[in-house]
Design a protein around this motif. Structure first.
Motif, PDB file in Angstrom:
ATOM      1  N   GLU A  52      -5.436   7.395  26.981  1.00 23.94           N
ATOM      2  CA  GLU A  52      -4.050   7.328  26.533  1.00 23.94           C
ATOM      3  C   GLU A  52      -3.171   6.970  27.720  1.00 23.94           C
ATOM      4  O   GLU A  52      -3.444   7.380  28.845  1.00 23.94           O
ATOM      5  N   LYS A  54       1.230   5.595  28.661  1.00 24.79           N
ATOM      6  CA  LYS A  54       2.571   5.238  28.193  1.00 24.79           C
ATOM      7  C   LYS A  54       2.770   3.726  28.227  1.00 24.79           C
ATOM      8  O   LYS A  54       3.530   3.187  27.448  1.00 24.79           O
ATOM      9  N   LYS A  90       1.144   8.131  16.809  1.00 25.26           N
ATOM     10  CA  LYS A  90       2.280   8.571  15.988  1.00 25.26           C
ATOM     11  C   LYS A  90       2.975   9.778  16.607  1.00 25.26           C
ATOM     12  O   LYS A  90       2.323  10.692  17.098  1.00 25.26           O
ATOM     13  N   GLY A  91       4.295   9.745  16.576  1.00 23.21           N
ATOM     14  CA  GLY A  91       5.081  10.871  17.051  1.00 23.21           C
ATOM     15  C   GLY A  91       5.163  11.001  18.559  1.00 23.21           C
ATOM     16  O   GLY A  91       5.559  12.046  19.071  1.00 23.21           O
ATOM     17  N   SER A  92       4.758   9.955  19.289  1.00 21.09           N
ATOM     18  CA  SER A  92       4.843  10.020  20.752  1.00 21.09           C
ATOM     19  C   SER A  92       5.165   8.631  21.292  1.00 21.09           C
ATOM     20  O   SER A  92       5.170   7.647  20.552  1.00 21.09           O
ATOM     21  N   ASP A  93       5.396   8.558  22.588  1.00 22.33           N
ATOM     22  CA  ASP A  93       5.625   7.256  23.211  1.00 22.33           C
ATOM     23  C   ASP A  93       4.392   6.812  24.001  1.00 22.33           C
ATOM     24  O   ASP A  93       4.489   6.060  24.961  1.00 22.33           O
ATOM     25  N   PHE A  94       3.211   7.282  23.571  1.00 23.60           N
ATOM     26  CA  PHE A  94       1.942   6.927  24.196  1.00 23.60           C
ATOM     27  C   PHE A  94       1.147   5.976  23.302  1.00 23.60           C
ATOM     28  O   PHE A  94       1.399   5.887  22.101  1.00 23.60           O
ATOM     29  N   SER A  96      -2.978   4.695  22.426  1.00 23.73           N
ATOM     30  CA  SER A  96      -4.395   5.030  22.505  1.00 23.73           C
ATOM     31  C   SER A  96      -5.182   3.742  22.724  1.00 23.73           C
ATOM     32  O   SER A  96      -4.960   2.748  22.021  1.00 23.73           O
TER      33      SER A  96
END
Length: 122
Positions: A52, A54, A90-94, A96
């Motif tokens: 993972e 950013k 989903k729900g993050s600024d990262f 995969s």
């Protein structure tokens, strides 16, 4: 509910490794420098790693990695990794990522076998 079919050739095991990607390259001498993107490796197998980050890193680019598996600080696996998959989390600024090892000698498989045994023995 249907059963999930695992399509990977090798079993993935959890990993807690941190790498820093400073440059990416492609086979036709294209190079991207000064990236300095920290990544967190979340799993590893004989064929590749999942991580993972950013940063948005391009698909089909490569980077050099030095992986330290297990407790022995002297055992470092130097390898080339190809980015083959990227998707937002989903729900993050990262993001995969899925990557495969390139040109890894099969003789090094024992490193992954030892690491898997160590992880499963915990």
């Amino acid at each position: 509910m249907s059963e999930i079919v695992e399509k990977r050739r090798y079993k993935r095991v959890k990993a807690d490794l941190t790498l820093n990607v400073s440059s990416l390259f492609k086979q036709d001498n294209i190079k991207i420098s000064n990236i300095d993107s920290p990544i967190t490796v979340i799993n590893i197998s004989k064929s590749g790693i999942g991580f993972e980050a950013k940063s948005i890193l391009p698909i089909d680019f490569y980077f050099n990695a030095a992986l330290r598996l297990g407790d022995n600080q002297e055992d470092v696996l130097f390898c080339v990794v190809k980015i083959v998959r990227c998707q937002p989390i989903k729900g993050s600024d990262f993001y995969s990522y899925g990557c495969e090892f390139v040109g890894m000698a099969p003789v090094l498989n024992y490193i992954f076998d030892d690491y898997e045994a160590e992880i499963e023995g915990e």
